[in-house]
Structures are given as structure tokens and as C-alpha cells.
Design a protein around this motif. Sequence first.
Motif, PDB file in Angstrom:
ATOM      1  N   ARG A 154      29.388  55.392 -51.758  1.00  0.00           N
ATOM      2  CA  ARG A 154      29.894  55.727 -53.086  1.00  0.00           C
ATOM      3  C   ARG A 154      29.314  57.051 -53.575  1.00  0.00           C
ATOM      4  O   ARG A 154      29.938  57.754 -54.364  1.00  0.00           O
ATOM      5  N   ASP A 206      32.219  51.752 -53.577  1.00  0.00           N
ATOM      6  CA  ASP A 206      32.701  52.135 -54.898  1.00  0.00           C
ATOM      7  C   ASP A 206      33.836  51.177 -55.253  1.00  0.00           C
ATOM      8  O   ASP A 206      34.959  51.319 -54.765  1.00  0.00           O
ATOM      9  N   ARG A 208      35.178  50.597 -58.206  1.00  0.00           N
ATOM     10  CA  ARG A 208      35.891  50.918 -59.433  1.00  0.00           C
ATOM     11  C   ARG A 208      37.379  51.128 -59.157  1.00  0.00           C
ATOM     12  O   ARG A 208      37.755  51.542 -58.064  1.00  0.00           O
ATOM     13  N   GLU A 209      38.196  50.867 -60.144  1.00  0.00           N
ATOM     14  CA  GLU A 209      39.621  51.140 -60.013  1.00  0.00           C
ATOM     15  C   GLU A 209      39.850  52.646 -59.934  1.00  0.00           C
ATOM     16  O   GLU A 209      39.270  53.410 -60.704  1.00  0.00           O
ATOM     17  N   GLN A 210      40.689  53.045 -58.979  1.00  0.00           N
ATOM     18  CA  GLN A 210      40.977  54.470 -58.768  1.00  0.00           C
ATOM     19  C   GLN A 210      42.435  54.763 -59.119  1.00  0.00           C
ATOM     20  O   GLN A 210      43.311  53.922 -58.923  1.00  0.00           O
ATOM     21  N   ARG A 218      42.272  49.096 -56.684  1.00  0.00           N
ATOM     22  CA  ARG A 218      40.857  48.747 -56.503  1.00  0.00           C
ATOM     23  C   ARG A 218      40.762  47.946 -55.208  1.00  0.00           C
ATOM     24  O   ARG A 218      41.384  46.897 -55.069  1.00  0.00           O
TER      25      ARG A 218
END
Length: 390
Positions: A154, A206, A208-210, A218
Motif C-alpha cells: 500500500r 490497500d 480502500r475503495e478506488q 474495492r
Amino acid sequence: MTALRRFGGSFGPDEARHLLTRAAFGASPADIADASSQGQDATIDRLLGGGFRPRLADSALARMERSRPASFEQFRARFLLRAILGGDVLRARMTLVLHDHFATAFRKVRSLDFMLLQLETLRRGALGSFRDLLLELCRDPAMLIWLDGAGSTRHRPNENLARELLELFTLGRGAYDETDVKAAARILTGRRVDARGTRLDEGDRDDREQRLLGGRARGEEQLIDLILAQEACAPFLAEKLATPFLGHEAALAARAELSAALRTADFDLGLFLREILGSELFHAAAGRRRSVRSPLEFVIGSLRALEARGRATSLAAAAAAMGQSFGDPPSVAGWPSGRAWISTATIAARQRFAAAVGEGRSGPHALRTALPPEQAARDLAFAILGRPAD
């Protein structure tokens, strides 16, 4: 879908030869006679169901695959043995297509176990869901080593796997931008490779929503679903995966119809191939005898046409001398195609192999067949070119 409407013409020996050459590497005169008598639909069912007569007992093939190859030469020989002697020949044919599509080379991976694992993943998924296969390969240890995904964190995401996932595996150039690559790379972080295979390190992931490709994702599964939903995905994949069976010009001309067929099949490769192999487009005269066979297609097809056997390591070496070493594609883009296979050196290697096959002489490519040399050469020519009109 005009081009992909069902072929309704006569399914005789020439049509059977064309089907088995494109879908099964090649076929003996007996195979061609059986297929033409059974008809197109029954033959396609047998191809998709792995129902062709194996030339080595399935139990013997299974024993071979349980043993670990001791060298790269034995690894690539294993694929040739199954393709030449096995009954599930369309699966073997599609495994080669996918090995080219998801090109991964031993020279960087340096693990026979990981290469074998990927080969089995490709073989298992060759006639199934492309979505499931793509997800598996994003977690595959050989692929993670090959495209530098192992150890991507990340804090330092590596973009190589994400870039090839978008450009080579699913969408093609121009269908994404650098922000999409960066976001996909963040989703693909956290995978580690050790001697046991792949594991997920949650601390390096990582989660997190991208935001990418006009949507949000995600995790790997949502990423794959978002990619496959892109307008550019089905046309790119359909043309590329259909080309080995239809030829480049025919696949390009029917790109829109092939794309619709792949979408209708929900990216199921077996259903997609059934539409192609039973279509008027597949049997069109303009597409016959217009493709330059790759070295592996040439070697495997020759032996299947003669129902012959040879030393598999030597056969793999012969294909490599013609320019195609299984398990060692030249780049992430795979092997060249068409006329790129032909040069003064490679055509000489093909001639040497064909001479050894046709003459049945001793040496590294000697074949175990009961046919006299003259009949072997004649049957090979008929299987590849068709019989002359009476």
C-alpha cells in the motif's frame, strides 16, 4: 448475427478436417472420417466434452502429471504429451491460446512448481469462466513474480501487473488512462509469494475503495467485474481469442458480432467457442488455409495427424528451433503470429522437422508409427491440406 449464424451446409471430410485442424491441432484420416460421419454438432460436443479417443490411457497421463518434472525441458514436454496423446484436445488447444494471452516465462519465474500451477490453472479454466480465470491469475504466484506483483504494498504499489491487466489481458491500448492504472495497482497490493505459493498480507493491502474506469471498486473481485463491464473489453477479448480459430482477417471483420457473442455467453469460453466453431464464418472458404501455423501447432498437429509418438523433449526442442518454446514467450505480449513465424532460419527448421516426420528416419524426431514412410507422408499432407478432388 449474420456471420455467426449456424453453419447449415454439408459437413463432409473437408469441413471435418478444417474443424479438427483449427480446434484440435490436427487429425488423422480416421479422425476426419469419424467426425464427418457423426456430424458437426456431435463433433463440437465431443471437442467441448473432452470425448476424443486418447492415444495414451488417461490413467497413464494422470500418472505422468503427478510426477514433478526435473527440468524446464521436461515441463514443456509435459504440455506436448497431453496435447498429442490426450482426448481433451480442445482444452489443450485453448490452454495454448491462453498461455499466449497471459504470457508468463520461466526465465524470470524460475520455479517449475509455480509454472506447473499456472499451467493447470489455464487448463482447468480453458473452457470455463474467463472472469474466474482472470481472478485466479491475479493471485497466481508465477504471474505475481512475472509482473512484479509480489511484494507490491500500500505504501509502494507496483503498477506493472495493473498495467498489463488493463492493456494486454482485458481492454487494449487507449481504453484506460494512468489514473486507472494507479488505482488498479492499489487494489492489487498485499500479495506475497513464498515457497508454498501466494498469501495475502492484510497489513500491506490497500483495502480502500478506488475510483477508476468511470466507477468504483474495492478488492480484486470488484476490480475484475468493473473491467469486464467496460465497453472496450468484449470487443478486444473476442477478437483476440477468436483469431486462432478464425484467422486474423475474419476475426477483425466480425469483431462486433464476436463481441456480442462473448457478452451473451457471459464471458464463458466454452459457450463462446461453440458459437464460433459451429458458425458460417468459421467454415467460410475465405478463411481456410490462410493462417500460418505456430511451431507448436505445426509439431502437435503433425503427430496427431499421423497418430504417432516421438520423444516429447525433442519435439519441444524442435518447436523451439522454429521459434516457439512453450513456457518461455519472448515478452509479456506473448508470441508473434502469422507471417512473423516465417524467416530463413525458422522455415529451414520446419523443413528439417517435416522431412524427419515424412521419412520416419531415426534421430531426435523419430516417430513410433506402424505406417510406411510413404503413407505417413501422404496422410500428413492430406490431413493438413485435404485430399485432392477425385
